[in-house]
Design an enzyme around this catalytic site. Sequence first.
Site, PDB file in Angstrom:
ATOM      1  N   ARG A 236      12.462  57.257  -9.559  1.00  0.00           N
ATOM      2  CA  ARG A 236      11.221  57.060 -10.327  1.00  0.00           C
ATOM      3  C   ARG A 236      10.271  56.111  -9.608  1.00  0.00           C
ATOM      4  NH1 ARG A 236      11.313  58.124 -15.737  1.00  0.00           N
ATOM      5  NH2 ARG A 236       9.093  57.737 -15.580  1.00  0.00           N
TER       6      ARG A 236
ATOM      7  N   ARG B 277      14.257  46.127 -11.169  1.00  0.00           N
ATOM      8  CA  ARG B 277      15.674  46.498 -11.331  1.00  0.00           C
ATOM      9  C   ARG B 277      16.626  45.313 -11.264  1.00  0.00           C
ATOM     10  NH1 ARG B 277      15.101  51.282 -13.898  1.00  0.00           N
ATOM     11  NH2 ARG B 277      13.657  52.614 -12.768  1.00  0.00           N
TER      12      ARG B 277
ATOM     13  N   ARG C 165       6.420  46.033   0.377  1.00  0.00           N
ATOM     14  CA  ARG C 165       5.710  45.877  -0.900  1.00  0.00           C
ATOM     15  C   ARG C 165       6.409  46.704  -1.982  1.00  0.00           C
ATOM     16  NH1 ARG C 165      -0.712  47.177  -1.850  1.00  0.00           N
ATOM     17  NH2 ARG C 165      -1.100  45.365  -3.192  1.00  0.00           N
TER      18      ARG C 165
HETATM   19  C1  LIG Z   1      14.247  48.319 -17.818  1.00  0.00           C
HETATM   20  C2  LIG Z   1      13.638  49.660 -17.558  1.00  0.00           C
HETATM   21  C3  LIG Z   1      13.712  50.648 -18.521  1.00  0.00           C
HETATM   22  C4  LIG Z   1      13.135  51.894 -18.306  1.00  0.00           C
HETATM   23  N1  LIG Z   1      13.225  52.857 -19.277  1.00  0.00           N
HETATM   24  C5  LIG Z   1      12.661  54.067 -19.058  1.00  0.00           C
HETATM   25  C6  LIG Z   1      12.732  55.101 -20.064  1.00  0.00           C
HETATM   26  O1  LIG Z   1      13.294  54.920 -21.131  1.00  0.00           O
HETATM   27  N2  LIG Z   1      12.149  56.296 -19.806  1.00  0.00           N
HETATM   28  C7  LIG Z   1      11.465  56.530 -18.635  1.00  0.00           C
HETATM   29  O2  LIG Z   1      10.942  57.623 -18.453  1.00  0.00           O
HETATM   30  N3  LIG Z   1      11.413  55.585 -17.668  1.00  0.00           N
HETATM   31  C8  LIG Z   1      11.981  54.373 -17.851  1.00  0.00           C
HETATM   32  N4  LIG Z   1      11.907  53.429 -16.859  1.00  0.00           N
HETATM   33  C9  LIG Z   1      11.261  53.761 -15.606  1.00  0.00           C
HETATM   34  C10 LIG Z   1       9.825  53.227 -15.561  1.00  0.00           C
HETATM   35  O3  LIG Z   1       9.012  53.820 -16.546  1.00  0.00           O
HETATM   36  C11 LIG Z   1       9.189  53.502 -14.179  1.00  0.00           C
HETATM   37  O4  LIG Z   1       9.120  54.905 -13.987  1.00  0.00           O
HETATM   38  C12 LIG Z   1       9.991  52.907 -13.042  1.00  0.00           C
HETATM   39  O5  LIG Z   1      10.371  51.586 -13.331  1.00  0.00           O
HETATM   40  C13 LIG Z   1       9.148  52.915 -11.780  1.00  0.00           C
HETATM   41  O6  LIG Z   1       8.131  51.958 -11.944  1.00  0.00           O
HETATM   42  P1  LIG Z   1       6.684  52.156 -11.346  1.00  0.00           P
HETATM   43  O7  LIG Z   1       6.062  53.418 -11.844  1.00  0.00           O
HETATM   44  O8  LIG Z   1       5.961  50.876 -11.606  1.00  0.00           O
HETATM   45  O9  LIG Z   1       7.056  52.247  -9.782  1.00  0.00           O
HETATM   46  P2  LIG Z   1       6.333  53.033  -8.616  1.00  0.00           P
HETATM   47  O10 LIG Z   1       6.262  54.475  -8.908  1.00  0.00           O
HETATM   48  O11 LIG Z   1       7.041  52.663  -7.357  1.00  0.00           O
HETATM   49  O12 LIG Z   1       4.896  52.452  -8.593  1.00  0.00           O
HETATM   50  C14 LIG Z   1       4.643  51.104  -8.221  1.00  0.00           C
HETATM   51  C15 LIG Z   1       3.290  50.714  -8.780  1.00  0.00           C
HETATM   52  O13 LIG Z   1       2.296  51.512  -8.134  1.00  0.00           O
HETATM   53  C16 LIG Z   1       1.273  51.845  -9.083  1.00  0.00           C
HETATM   54  N5  LIG Z   1       1.293  53.320  -9.257  1.00  0.00           N
HETATM   55  C17 LIG Z   1       2.233  54.193  -8.831  1.00  0.00           C
HETATM   56  N6  LIG Z   1       1.900  55.440  -9.157  1.00  0.00           N
HETATM   57  C18 LIG Z   1       0.736  55.357  -9.828  1.00  0.00           C
HETATM   58  C19 LIG Z   1      -0.093  56.315 -10.434  1.00  0.00           C
HETATM   59  N7  LIG Z   1       0.200  57.605 -10.427  1.00  0.00           N
HETATM   60  N8  LIG Z   1      -1.211  55.884 -11.042  1.00  0.00           N
HETATM   61  C20 LIG Z   1      -1.540  54.571 -11.070  1.00  0.00           C
HETATM   62  N9  LIG Z   1      -0.785  53.604 -10.512  1.00  0.00           N
HETATM   63  C21 LIG Z   1       0.331  53.998  -9.901  1.00  0.00           C
HETATM   64  C22 LIG Z   1       1.634  51.134 -10.375  1.00  0.00           C
HETATM   65  O14 LIG Z   1       1.004  49.885 -10.374  1.00  0.00           O
HETATM   66  C23 LIG Z   1       3.112  50.972 -10.258  1.00  0.00           C
HETATM   67  O15 LIG Z   1       3.640  49.909 -11.042  1.00  0.00           O
HETATM   68  C24 LIG Z   1      12.476  52.168 -17.066  1.00  0.00           C
HETATM   69  C25 LIG Z   1      12.410  51.168 -16.093  1.00  0.00           C
HETATM   70  C26 LIG Z   1      12.982  49.920 -16.316  1.00  0.00           C
HETATM   71  C27 LIG Z   1      12.913  48.881 -15.222  1.00  0.00           C
END
Ligand SMILES: Cc1cc2nc3c(=O)[nH]c(=O)nc-3n(C[C@H](O)[C@H](O)[C@H](O)COP(=O)(O)OP(=O)(O)OC[C@H]3O[C@@H](n4cnc5c(N)ncnc54)[C@H](O)[C@@H]3O)c2cc1C
Length: 276
Positions: free
Chosen positions: A121, A226, A217
């Site tokens: 993800r 995580r 980064r």
């Molecule tokens: C404790 C915990 C519980 C979770 N529970 C669930 C759950 O129940 N169901 C579920 O589906 N997921 C869950 N997740 C996953 C979560 O929703 C994120 O998908 C995952 O943590 C990846 O985070 P991210 O999207 O910030 O990371 P990355 O995809 O690596 O992105 C990093 C950062 O880049 C920026 N970015 C990336 N892509 C975009 C975009 N398309 N548009 C705008 N900005 C962007 C954002 O600032 C983002 O924070 C959970 C995660 C954690 C840590």
Amino acid sequence: MTDQPFPVSSFQFPVSRFPFPTWSLMLTLHREPLVTLIGRPQFVEPAHLGVQWHEAGTDGERLAEFAGRLCYMSQRNPAGRSTAEYLGNILRQGHGSVFEHAVYVLLIEGVSRSLTHELVRHRAGFGYSQLSQRYVDESEAAFVVPPAIQGDAELEAAWQAQVTSAQAAYVSAVERLMERYAWVEDRVHRRKLAREAARSLLPNATETKIVVSGNVRAWRTMLELRLGEGAEREIRRLAVRVLEALRGEAPRFFADFELYEAADGERSGRVVYHKV
Ligand SMILES: Cc1cc2nc3c(=O)[nH]c(=O)nc-3n(C[C@H](O)[C@H](O)[C@H](O)COP(=O)(O)OP(=O)(O)OC[C@H]3O[C@@H](n4cnc5c(N)ncnc54)[C@H](O)[C@@H]3O)c2cc1C
């Protein structure tokens, strides 16, 4: 058996194949993730823009520092900063884009399919290559014991019985599907047809292997999420191992991370500079 059972984190024991007695299985279990660094940056410093370094640094760290200094043409290093000080300042300023130039590649093994479902993800700045259950025979796949189950003999026994039964069902399904599609001449294609359907019987606990490339980064953001106490325990363990591997390789990028033991007995981590 897997090709290379891990020496510390896994063990094997014979399992009765009832109700599939035609073959016997040595079930391999993993209890800890295994993280191996397999790729690091190489910095080739341009002779015409050399930096006045004040400290030894790894290629990845110097690459990021060079990129940061280029923005201000400060290669002469007027403030006399060491690489640790310079990168610390980048963290304070939130100039995280310079960290994107340093990419580290990790081989991750001994983790479950449910863990990698969460891992992938993380999109921005990451690349993934994962073991294919369509092409690879999972008849002797290993399994990952969830941390919450580890240490409770009764729970573990019940869990192992379910996993064993699921694997036996997988083997049986592959055999029957190979018979069903015997008319497909290409044996590789026939196997793929069988395995891609039979894998639906395997549990989330099935062990997988994945190569993950990520820039610093991206790794920092993934680790921040995580290592948190809200993260699932298996991926939290992985995050600890990833931090240890990356910090061992390029400590100045991760100097603001702190590990501690959480109330659930699992190690967690916090960071000073949030999402740089
Ligand atoms: C404790 C915990 C519980 C979770 N529970 C669930 C759950 O129940 N169901 C579920 O589906 N997921 C869950 N997740 C996953 C979560 O929703 C994120 O998908 C995952 O943590 C990846 O985070 P991210 O999207 O910030 O990371 P990355 O995809 O690596 O992105 C990093 C950062 O880049 C920026 N970015 C990336 N892509 C975009 C975009 N398309 N548009 C705008 N900005 C962007 C954002 O600032 C983002 O924070 C959970 C995660 C954690 C840590």
